[in-house]
Scaffold this active site. Structure first.
Site, PDB file in Angstrom:
ATOM      1  N   ARG A  16       0.845  -1.191   0.000  1.00  0.00           N
ATOM      2  CA  ARG A  16       0.000   0.000   0.000  1.00  0.00           C
ATOM      3  C   ARG A  16       0.887   1.250   0.000  1.00  0.00           C
ATOM      4  O   ARG A  16       2.104   1.165   0.115  1.00  0.00           O
ATOM      5  CB  ARG A  16      -0.928   0.021   1.227  1.00  0.00           C
ATOM      6  CG  ARG A  16      -0.201   0.034   2.559  1.00  0.00           C
ATOM      7  CD  ARG A  16      -1.169  -0.061   3.724  1.00  0.00           C
ATOM      8  NE  ARG A  16      -0.478   0.000   5.007  1.00  0.00           N
ATOM      9  CZ  ARG A  16      -1.081  -0.070   6.180  1.00  0.00           C
ATOM     10  NH1 ARG A  16      -2.398  -0.210   6.241  1.00  0.00           N
ATOM     11  NH2 ARG A  16      -0.385  -0.009   7.300  1.00  0.00           N
ATOM     12  N   ASP A  37       6.036  -7.505   1.739  1.00  0.00           N
ATOM     13  CA  ASP A  37       5.266  -6.898   2.823  1.00  0.00           C
ATOM     14  C   ASP A  37       4.858  -8.008   3.779  1.00  0.00           C
ATOM     15  O   ASP A  37       5.141  -9.191   3.540  1.00  0.00           O
ATOM     16  CB  ASP A  37       4.029  -6.185   2.269  1.00  0.00           C
ATOM     17  CG  ASP A  37       3.609  -4.980   3.109  1.00  0.00           C
ATOM     18  OD1 ASP A  37       3.402  -5.158   4.326  1.00  0.00           O
ATOM     19  OD2 ASP A  37       3.477  -3.874   2.541  1.00  0.00           O
ATOM     20  N   ASP A  60       9.397 -10.256   6.574  1.00  0.00           N
ATOM     21  CA  ASP A  60       9.581  -9.561   7.839  1.00  0.00           C
ATOM     22  C   ASP A  60      10.953  -8.910   7.786  1.00  0.00           C
ATOM     23  O   ASP A  60      11.978  -9.599   7.846  1.00  0.00           O
ATOM     24  CB  ASP A  60       9.493 -10.548   9.001  1.00  0.00           C
ATOM     25  CG  ASP A  60       9.793  -9.921  10.362  1.00  0.00           C
ATOM     26  OD1 ASP A  60      10.093  -8.702  10.412  1.00  0.00           O
ATOM     27  OD2 ASP A  60       9.752 -10.649  11.375  1.00  0.00           O
ATOM     28  N   TYR A 151      10.310   7.191  15.937  1.00  0.00           N
ATOM     29  CA  TYR A 151      10.303   7.347  14.485  1.00  0.00           C
ATOM     30  C   TYR A 151      11.366   8.354  14.053  1.00  0.00           C
ATOM     31  O   TYR A 151      12.126   8.112  13.108  1.00  0.00           O
ATOM     32  CB  TYR A 151       8.919   7.808  14.040  1.00  0.00           C
ATOM     33  CG  TYR A 151       8.748   7.944  12.547  1.00  0.00           C
ATOM     34  CD1 TYR A 151       8.529   6.832  11.751  1.00  0.00           C
ATOM     35  CD2 TYR A 151       8.783   9.194  11.935  1.00  0.00           C
ATOM     36  CE1 TYR A 151       8.354   6.947  10.379  1.00  0.00           C
ATOM     37  CE2 TYR A 151       8.607   9.332  10.564  1.00  0.00           C
ATOM     38  CZ  TYR A 151       8.389   8.199   9.795  1.00  0.00           C
ATOM     39  OH  TYR A 151       8.219   8.338   8.439  1.00  0.00           O
ATOM     40  N   LYS A 155      14.659   7.604  11.654  1.00  0.00           N
ATOM     41  CA  LYS A 155      14.823   8.221  10.350  1.00  0.00           C
ATOM     42  C   LYS A 155      16.095   9.064  10.266  1.00  0.00           C
ATOM     43  O   LYS A 155      16.696   9.188   9.197  1.00  0.00           O
ATOM     44  CB  LYS A 155      13.585   9.049  10.002  1.00  0.00           C
ATOM     45  CG  LYS A 155      12.331   8.198   9.794  1.00  0.00           C
ATOM     46  CD  LYS A 155      12.524   7.139   8.708  1.00  0.00           C
ATOM     47  CE  LYS A 155      11.240   6.407   8.385  1.00  0.00           C
ATOM     48  NZ  LYS A 155      11.414   5.423   7.290  1.00  0.00           N
ATOM     49  N   THR A 186      -0.903   8.935   2.919  1.00  0.00           N
ATOM     50  CA  THR A 186      -0.869   7.490   3.106  1.00  0.00           C
ATOM     51  C   THR A 186      -1.618   7.133   4.381  1.00  0.00           C
ATOM     52  O   THR A 186      -1.955   8.001   5.195  1.00  0.00           O
ATOM     53  CB  THR A 186       0.578   6.968   3.232  1.00  0.00           C
ATOM     54  OG1 THR A 186       1.171   7.501   4.430  1.00  0.00           O
ATOM     55  CG2 THR A 186       1.420   7.360   2.025  1.00  0.00           C
TER      56      THR A 186
END
Length: 242
Positions: A16, A37, A60, A151, A155, A186
């Site tokens: 997706r 995925d 995974d 997160y 990143k 998204t």
């Protein structure tokens, strides 16, 4: 003639969002693609719509053995691998005080360790013919976000991994770059889309991004058009970080 004719790519998180858009655009540009995925039903459905130049595999990204099997499978099926797009990621909205150790480790495992394992698995197959590795970071990897501690850390780390790997792998003909998406429409940011006009008004381009915007950058990095580009941050954020 497609810009990616003759190339074979593996894209993670491809069931997706950005990963799906990348897979669709890569095939449209002449590549053959393995979509990877953990959302198996969704991933198989998307792959079926793309056609015979796409295959699906459960992966995974935190498992070195899964990575080894996936790379062996794509080479067995298509005969080679030229491009790896490390797109899979998880996002958890939490302040520093709200982030526990388990959540922090899980986020880093998926967002930072996963790309590292993928790069380690694919490099031996790229050394003979060269290749392009594309790591999808985030605008949160350029500036802090106190509401997304794990997160943001992951990143920032992915950008560092990208630059260090580009130095080590350049002599082998393997380029490593990072895409830095801004606010992209998204499922990951579904919680914020009810404020879309407000968010768009803060950006110089006056709109939020679409998965196709990231796919276009990935095609460029996968193609010969970017052959002198490695270790770079390709910022696709509508001017957010400007």
């Amino acid at each position: 003639m497609g810009r990616l004719d003759g190339r074979v790519a593996l894209i993670t998180g491809a069931a997706r969002g950005q990963g799906q858009a990348e897979a669709e655009r890569f095939v449209a540009e002449g590549a053959r693609v393995m979509l990877a995925d953990m959302l198996d039903d969704r991933g198989r459905d998307v792959t079926a719509t793309i056609g015979n130049d796409a295959v699906y595999r459960h992966l995974d990204v935190t498992s070195a053995s899964d990575w080894a099997s996936a790379i062996e499978a794509i080479v067995a099926h298509f005969g080679q691998i030229d491009v790896l797009v490390n797109n899979a990621a998880i996002y958890r909205l939490a302040t520093f005080a709200e982030t526990d150790e388990a959540a922090y480790r899980t986020t880093l495992d998926v967002n930072l360790v996963g790309p590292f394992l993928g790069m380690q698995a694919v490099v031996p197959f790229m050394r003979e013919r060269g290749g392009s590795i594309i790591n999808v970071s985030s605008a949160n990897g350029l500036r802090g976000n106190g509401r997304a501690i794990a997160y943001t850390a992951s990143k920032f780390g992915l950008r560092g991994l990208t630059k260090a790997a580009a130095i080590d792998l350049g002599p082998a003909g393997i380029r490593v770059n990072a895409i830095i998406p801004g606010t992209i429409r998204t499922d990951m940011i579904g919680y914020a889309l009810d404020r879309e006009p407000e968010i768009a008004a803060t950006l110089p381009v006056r709109r939020i991004g679409e998965p196709a915007d990231i796919a276009a950058a990935a095609v460029w990095l996968a193609s010969d058009e970017s052959s002198f580009v490695t270790g770079a941050d390709i910022v696709v954020d509508g001017g957010y970080t400007a």
